[in-house]
Design a protein around this motif. Structure first.
Motif, PDB file in Angstrom:
ATOM      1  N   GLY A 175       0.798  -1.068   0.019  1.00 46.46           N
ATOM      2  CA  GLY A 175      -0.042  -0.015   0.023  1.00 46.46           C
ATOM      3  C   GLY A 175       0.835   1.199   0.100  1.00 46.46           C
ATOM      4  O   GLY A 175       1.995   1.263  -0.674  1.00 46.46           O
ATOM      5  N   VAL A 176       0.353   2.248   0.583  1.00 44.49           N
ATOM      6  CA  VAL A 176       1.274   3.694   0.671  1.00 44.49           C
ATOM      7  C   VAL A 176       1.261   4.045   2.072  1.00 44.49           C
ATOM      8  O   VAL A 176       0.506   3.614   2.914  1.00 44.49           O
ATOM      9  N   GLY A 177       2.278   4.705   2.299  1.00 43.99           N
ATOM     10  CA  GLY A 177       2.667   5.298   3.767  1.00 43.99           C
ATOM     11  C   GLY A 177       2.907   6.777   3.502  1.00 43.99           C
ATOM     12  O   GLY A 177       3.282   7.647   2.503  1.00 43.99           O
ATOM     13  N   HIS A 178       2.935   7.410   4.570  1.00 45.24           N
ATOM     14  CA  HIS A 178       3.118   8.902   4.562  1.00 45.24           C
ATOM     15  C   HIS A 178       3.946   9.255   5.714  1.00 45.24           C
ATOM     16  O   HIS A 178       3.856   8.657   7.009  1.00 45.24           O
ATOM     17  N   GLY A 179       4.959   9.665   5.619  1.00 37.64           N
ATOM     18  CA  GLY A 179       6.038  10.383   6.519  1.00 37.64           C
ATOM     19  C   GLY A 179       5.940  11.708   6.881  1.00 37.64           C
ATOM     20  O   GLY A 179       6.045  12.688   6.008  1.00 37.64           O
ATOM     21  N   ASN A 180       5.924  11.863   8.209  1.00 37.64           N
ATOM     22  CA  ASN A 180       6.078  13.509   8.803  1.00 37.64           C
ATOM     23  C   ASN A 180       7.411  13.737   9.362  1.00 37.64           C
ATOM     24  O   ASN A 180       7.702  13.066  10.588  1.00 37.64           O
ATOM     25  N   PHE A 181       8.336  14.041   8.813  1.00 36.95           N
ATOM     26  CA  PHE A 181      10.003  14.120   9.397  1.00 36.95           C
ATOM     27  C   PHE A 181      10.092  15.573   9.727  1.00 36.95           C
ATOM     28  O   PHE A 181      11.349  15.850  10.496  1.00 36.95           O
ATOM     29  N   ASP A 182       9.073  16.588   9.710  1.00 36.55           N
ATOM     30  CA  ASP A 182       9.566  17.870  10.287  1.00 36.55           C
ATOM     31  C   ASP A 182       8.606  18.333  11.454  1.00 36.55           C
ATOM     32  O   ASP A 182       8.344  19.387  11.768  1.00 36.55           O
ATOM     33  N   THR A 183       8.111  17.266  12.165  1.00 38.63           N
ATOM     34  CA  THR A 183       7.307  17.456  13.160  1.00 38.63           C
ATOM     35  C   THR A 183       7.867  18.363  14.310  1.00 38.63           C
ATOM     36  O   THR A 183       7.158  19.060  14.809  1.00 38.63           O
ATOM     37  N   GLY A 184       9.365  17.761  14.384  1.00 33.80           N
ATOM     38  CA  GLY A 184       9.708  18.437  15.580  1.00 33.80           C
ATOM     39  C   GLY A 184      10.933  19.637  15.206  1.00 33.80           C
ATOM     40  O   GLY A 184      11.662  19.636  15.940  1.00 33.80           O
ATOM     41  N   THR A 185      10.743  20.141  14.072  1.00 36.33           N
ATOM     42  CA  THR A 185      11.860  21.032  13.810  1.00 36.33           C
ATOM     43  C   THR A 185      11.625  22.381  13.815  1.00 36.33           C
ATOM     44  O   THR A 185      12.320  23.290  13.379  1.00 36.33           O
TER      45      THR A 185
END
Length: 252
Positions: A175-185
Motif C-alpha cells: 500500500g502507501v505510507g506517509h512520513g512526517n519528518f519535520d514534526t519537531g523541527t
C-alpha cells in the motif's frame, strides 16, 4: 496257658497298628486331593484380571474419543468465523535519513481480515509509528526532533495451522505510507538536518502471526514483520513486530 498270656500283648499291638494305617491313608487322601485341586483355582482368577484390564482399556479409549471430539468441536467453533479484527501496539527499527543512525519507533496497529474461502482471507491494515531522531551537530541547533509515519496496506492472509490453543498465519500486504519528518523541527525543512522530506511512500510488509486462543472468539497475537518503505528515493528495510488482541465474529 502261660504261652497264651505271653503272646496276647503282641497281638493287641499288631491289631492297633493295622487300624492306624487305614486312618492315616484316609487323612492323606484329602490332603493330596486339596493339593491337586489347588492349581485349578488360579485359572478363574487370571481370567478375572484380564477381564478387568480389558474393561479399563475400553473405558480409556472412550474417554480419549470424547476428548478428541471435544477438541475438534472447539477448533471448528474457533476457525469458522468469517471476520477477524485486531488492534494493539507495534515496534519498528527505522532509519529516518540516509546519513543518520537507526532509531526505535513505537506505535499502534489496527486491521480487519475477511476470510473469503476457508483459510484464505483478505486483510486491511493501518499503522502509526512515532519516534525521536538523533541528528549530527548542525547550525540550527536541532538535535532530537520527533517524527511520525503512517501506513495503509492490504493483501492476502493465509492460515497455516489451526489448533485448539495455537494458530499460525502469514500475510503479504502492500500500500502507501506517509512520513512526517519535520514534526519537531519548528518549521525548518527536515532535509536541512539530514532527515527525509515529508511525503508519501510505497509500503510493502510481510509477517507471520502466532495466535494464542483465549476462547473461540478471542486470542492474543504476536506478529514479527518486515516493512519496506521508500523515502527520499531510497529503500528502507525495516524490521519490527506488532502485538495485540484478536476478536473473531461472524461465525459461519
Amino acid at each position: 496257658m502261660a504261652l497264651a498270656l505271653w503272646l496276647a500283648p503282641a497281638l493287641v499291638c499288631a491289631q492297633t497298628t493295622t487300624q492306624q494305617q487305614p486312618d492315616q491313608q484316609t487323612e492323606q487322601q484329602p490332603a493330596q486331593t486339596q493339593t491337586q485341586t489347588a492349581p485349578s483355582t488360579e485359572i478363574p482368577a487370571t481370567e478375572g484380571t484380564q477381564e478387568r484390564a480389558e474393561v479399563l482399556r475400553q473405558a480409556q479409549l472412550r474417554v480419549k474419543a470424547r476428548r478428541k471430539l471435544r477438541v475438534q468441536q472447539i477448533i471448528q467453533d474457533t476457525y469458522t468465523h468469517k471476520y477477524e479484527t485486531y488492534f494493539g501496539g507495534g515496534y519498528l527499527r527505522f532509519r529516518p535519513g540516509s546519513t543518520l543512525q537507526h532509531i526505535n519507533e513505537g506505535g499502534w496497529n489496527v486491521g480487519v481480515t475477511d476470510y473469503l474461502k476457508g483459510k484464505i482471507g483478505v486483510t486491511a491494515d493501518f499503522r502509526g509509528y512515532y519516534g525521536t531522531t538523533w541528528t549530527y551537530i548542525n547550525q540550527y541547533q536541532i538535535f532530537s526532533p520527533s517524527i511520525s509515519q503512517y501506513t495503509f496496506m492490504a493483501g492476502p492472509t493465509v492460515r497455516f495451522f489451526e489448533g485448539q490453543h495455537w494458530g499460525w498465519s502469514g500475510h503479504v500486504l502492500a500500500g502507501v505510507g506517509h512520513g512526517n519528518f519535520d514534526t519537531g523541527t519548528g518549521g525548518l525543512p527536515a532535509s536541512y538536518i539530514g532527515l527525509y522530506s515529508n511525503g508519501n511512500s510505497v509500503n510493502v510488509t510481510a509477517g507471520a502471526s502466532v495466535d494464542y486462543n483465549l476462547g473461540p472468539g478471542l486470542a492474543i497475537r504476536l506478529t514479527p514483520n518486515y516493512l519496506m518503505t521508500r523515502y527520499g528515493s531510497e529503500t528502507q528495510n525495516n524490521l519490527g513486530f506488532t502485538s495485540g488482541i484478536v476478536y473473531r465474529f461472524g461465525r459461519q
